[in-house]
Motif scaffolding. Structure first.
Motif, PDB file in Angstrom:
ATOM      1  N   GLY A  41      48.193  46.831  40.301  1.00  0.00           N
ATOM      2  CA  GLY A  41      49.231  46.935  41.322  1.00  0.00           C
ATOM      3  C   GLY A  41      48.935  47.971  42.375  1.00  0.00           C
ATOM      4  N   GLY A  42      49.975  48.764  42.723  1.00  0.00           N
ATOM      5  CA  GLY A  42      49.838  49.789  43.744  1.00  0.00           C
ATOM      6  C   GLY A  42      49.539  51.154  43.184  1.00  0.00           C
ATOM      7  N   TYR A  43      49.048  51.206  41.937  1.00  0.00           N
ATOM      8  CA  TYR A  43      48.792  52.515  41.320  1.00  0.00           C
ATOM      9  C   TYR A  43      47.475  52.557  40.560  1.00  0.00           C
ATOM     10  CZ  TYR A  43      51.519  49.760  38.021  1.00  0.00           C
ATOM     11  OH  TYR A  43      51.989  48.739  37.257  1.00  0.00           O
ATOM     12  N   GLY A  44      46.506  51.714  40.970  1.00  0.00           N
ATOM     13  CA  GLY A  44      45.224  51.663  40.290  1.00  0.00           C
ATOM     14  C   GLY A  44      44.382  52.914  40.429  1.00  0.00           C
ATOM     15  N   ILE A  45      44.568  53.641  41.551  1.00  0.00           N
ATOM     16  CA  ILE A  45      43.764  54.852  41.745  1.00  0.00           C
ATOM     17  C   ILE A  45      44.298  55.957  40.839  1.00  0.00           C
ATOM     18  CG2 ILE A  45      43.046  56.599  43.421  1.00  0.00           C
ATOM     19  CD1 ILE A  45      43.420  54.332  45.571  1.00  0.00           C
ATOM     20  N   GLN A  46      45.610  56.134  40.839  1.00  0.00           N
ATOM     21  CA  GLN A  46      46.163  57.237  40.051  1.00  0.00           C
ATOM     22  C   GLN A  46      46.126  56.966  38.552  1.00  0.00           C
ATOM     23  OE1 GLN A  46      49.528  56.277  42.564  1.00  0.00           O
ATOM     24  NE2 GLN A  46      50.851  57.139  41.004  1.00  0.00           N
TER      25      GLN A  46
HETATM   26  C1  LIG Z   1      47.302  49.616  51.182  1.00  0.00           C
HETATM   27  C2  LIG Z   1      47.146  50.026  49.754  1.00  0.00           C
HETATM   28  C3  LIG Z   1      47.515  51.300  49.361  1.00  0.00           C
HETATM   29  C4  LIG Z   1      47.368  51.706  48.048  1.00  0.00           C
HETATM   30  N1  LIG Z   1      47.717  52.976  47.693  1.00  0.00           N
HETATM   31  C5  LIG Z   1      47.536  53.394  46.427  1.00  0.00           C
HETATM   32  C6  LIG Z   1      47.865  54.736  46.053  1.00  0.00           C
HETATM   33  O1  LIG Z   1      48.331  55.534  46.854  1.00  0.00           O
HETATM   34  N2  LIG Z   1      47.668  55.094  44.774  1.00  0.00           N
HETATM   35  C7  LIG Z   1      47.147  54.244  43.856  1.00  0.00           C
HETATM   36  O2  LIG Z   1      46.967  54.627  42.696  1.00  0.00           O
HETATM   37  N3  LIG Z   1      46.815  52.962  44.170  1.00  0.00           N
HETATM   38  C8  LIG Z   1      47.016  52.526  45.425  1.00  0.00           C
HETATM   39  N4  LIG Z   1      46.721  51.225  45.768  1.00  0.00           N
HETATM   40  C9  LIG Z   1      46.261  50.293  44.725  1.00  0.00           C
HETATM   41  C10 LIG Z   1      44.783  50.448  44.387  1.00  0.00           C
HETATM   42  O3  LIG Z   1      44.017  50.349  45.574  1.00  0.00           O
HETATM   43  C11 LIG Z   1      44.395  49.308  43.433  1.00  0.00           C
HETATM   44  O4  LIG Z   1      45.261  49.298  42.314  1.00  0.00           O
HETATM   45  C12 LIG Z   1      42.948  49.489  42.937  1.00  0.00           C
HETATM   46  O5  LIG Z   1      42.075  49.497  44.023  1.00  0.00           O
HETATM   47  C13 LIG Z   1      42.570  48.375  41.963  1.00  0.00           C
HETATM   48  O6  LIG Z   1      41.259  48.628  41.539  1.00  0.00           O
HETATM   49  P1  LIG Z   1      40.293  47.472  41.090  1.00  0.00           P
HETATM   50  O7  LIG Z   1      38.983  48.105  40.790  1.00  0.00           O
HETATM   51  O8  LIG Z   1      40.950  46.681  39.998  1.00  0.00           O
HETATM   52  O9  LIG Z   1      40.201  46.454  42.295  1.00  0.00           O
HETATM   53  P2  LIG Z   1      39.597  46.667  43.745  1.00  0.00           P
HETATM   54  O10 LIG Z   1      39.723  48.073  44.188  1.00  0.00           O
HETATM   55  O11 LIG Z   1      40.176  45.569  44.569  1.00  0.00           O
HETATM   56  O12 LIG Z   1      38.019  46.412  43.524  1.00  0.00           O
HETATM   57  C14 LIG Z   1      37.524  45.121  43.256  1.00  0.00           C
HETATM   58  C15 LIG Z   1      36.093  45.083  43.770  1.00  0.00           C
HETATM   59  O13 LIG Z   1      35.478  43.864  43.324  1.00  0.00           O
HETATM   60  C16 LIG Z   1      34.704  43.339  44.395  1.00  0.00           C
HETATM   61  N5  LIG Z   1      34.559  41.914  44.150  1.00  0.00           N
HETATM   62  C17 LIG Z   1      35.463  40.920  44.315  1.00  0.00           C
HETATM   63  N6  LIG Z   1      34.945  39.739  43.947  1.00  0.00           N
HETATM   64  C18 LIG Z   1      33.682  39.992  43.529  1.00  0.00           C
HETATM   65  C19 LIG Z   1      32.632  39.182  43.021  1.00  0.00           C
HETATM   66  N7  LIG Z   1      32.774  37.855  42.865  1.00  0.00           N
HETATM   67  N8  LIG Z   1      31.456  39.751  42.689  1.00  0.00           N
HETATM   68  C20 LIG Z   1      31.303  41.087  42.812  1.00  0.00           C
HETATM   69  N9  LIG Z   1      32.258  41.926  43.289  1.00  0.00           N
HETATM   70  C21 LIG Z   1      33.435  41.369  43.638  1.00  0.00           C
HETATM   71  C22 LIG Z   1      35.535  43.669  45.619  1.00  0.00           C
HETATM   72  O14 LIG Z   1      34.700  43.652  46.772  1.00  0.00           O
HETATM   73  C23 LIG Z   1      36.029  45.084  45.284  1.00  0.00           C
HETATM   74  O15 LIG Z   1      35.108  46.076  45.709  1.00  0.00           O
HETATM   75  C24 LIG Z   1      46.849  50.785  47.093  1.00  0.00           C
HETATM   76  C25 LIG Z   1      46.451  49.503  47.484  1.00  0.00           C
HETATM   77  C26 LIG Z   1      46.624  49.116  48.785  1.00  0.00           C
HETATM   78  C27 LIG Z   1      46.207  47.737  49.190  1.00  0.00           C
END
Ligand SMILES: Cc1cc2nc3c(=O)[nH]c(=O)nc-3n(C[C@H](O)[C@H](O)[C@H](O)COP(=O)(O)OP(=O)(O)OC[C@H]3O[C@@H](n4cnc5c(N)ncnc54)[C@H](O)[C@@H]3O)c2cc1C
Length: 72
Positions: free
Chosen positions: A28-33
């Motif tokens: 969701g919106g908290y993946g970093i924290q």
């Molecule tokens: C505007 C915004 C503000 C946010 N603010 C916060 C905040 O303040 N605090 C907080 O904790 N969280 C925040 N979040 C949420 C946080 O960004 C996400 O929860 C987190 O990034 C999820 O991490 P992830 O690694 O699962 O996915 P992602 O960060 O989406 O990483 C997925 C990666 O996989 C890559 N990928 C996709 N398909 C493929 C493929 N087929 N092959 C290889 N690579 C692929 C993508 O390019 C990407 O780099 C925010 C999100 C948004 C959109």
């Protein structure tokens, strides 16, 4: 980058349908924290190690993150 599953809780664990597939999604919106603890938790599951006690001490119920709760 804000992905959610139906109950709004992240999913961490091996799939019950595809052998060897590990879910880590729906942060969701908290993946970093949540990354420091959620990544430690997921790494232990993926490696078949015990869940860190300090994470369990925070009240985490592993079933609440399990893919099975969503039929995944
Ligand atoms: C505007 C915004 C503000 C946010 N603010 C916060 C905040 O303040 N605090 C907080 O904790 N969280 C925040 N979040 C949420 C946080 O960004 C996400 O929860 C987190 O990034 C999820 O991490 P992830 O690694 O699962 O996915 P992602 O960060 O989406 O990483 C997925 C990666 O996989 C890559 N990928 C996709 N398909 C493929 C493929 N087929 N092959 C290889 N690579 C692929 C993508 O390019 C990407 O780099 C925010 C999100 C948004 C959109």
């Amino acid at each position: 980058m804000r992905s959610f599953v139906a109950d709004g809780v992240p999913v961490a664990g091996f799939s019950g349908q595809v052998e060897g597939f590990f879910w880590l999604a729906g942060q969701g919106g908290y993946g970093i924290q949540t990354a420091p603890a959620l990544s430690r938790y997921a790494a232990c599951l993926a490696l078949g190690q015990a869940i860190p006690q300090d994470i369990l001490d925070q009240g985490l119920e592993p079933q609440s993150l399990a893919p099975e709760r969503l039929g995944a």
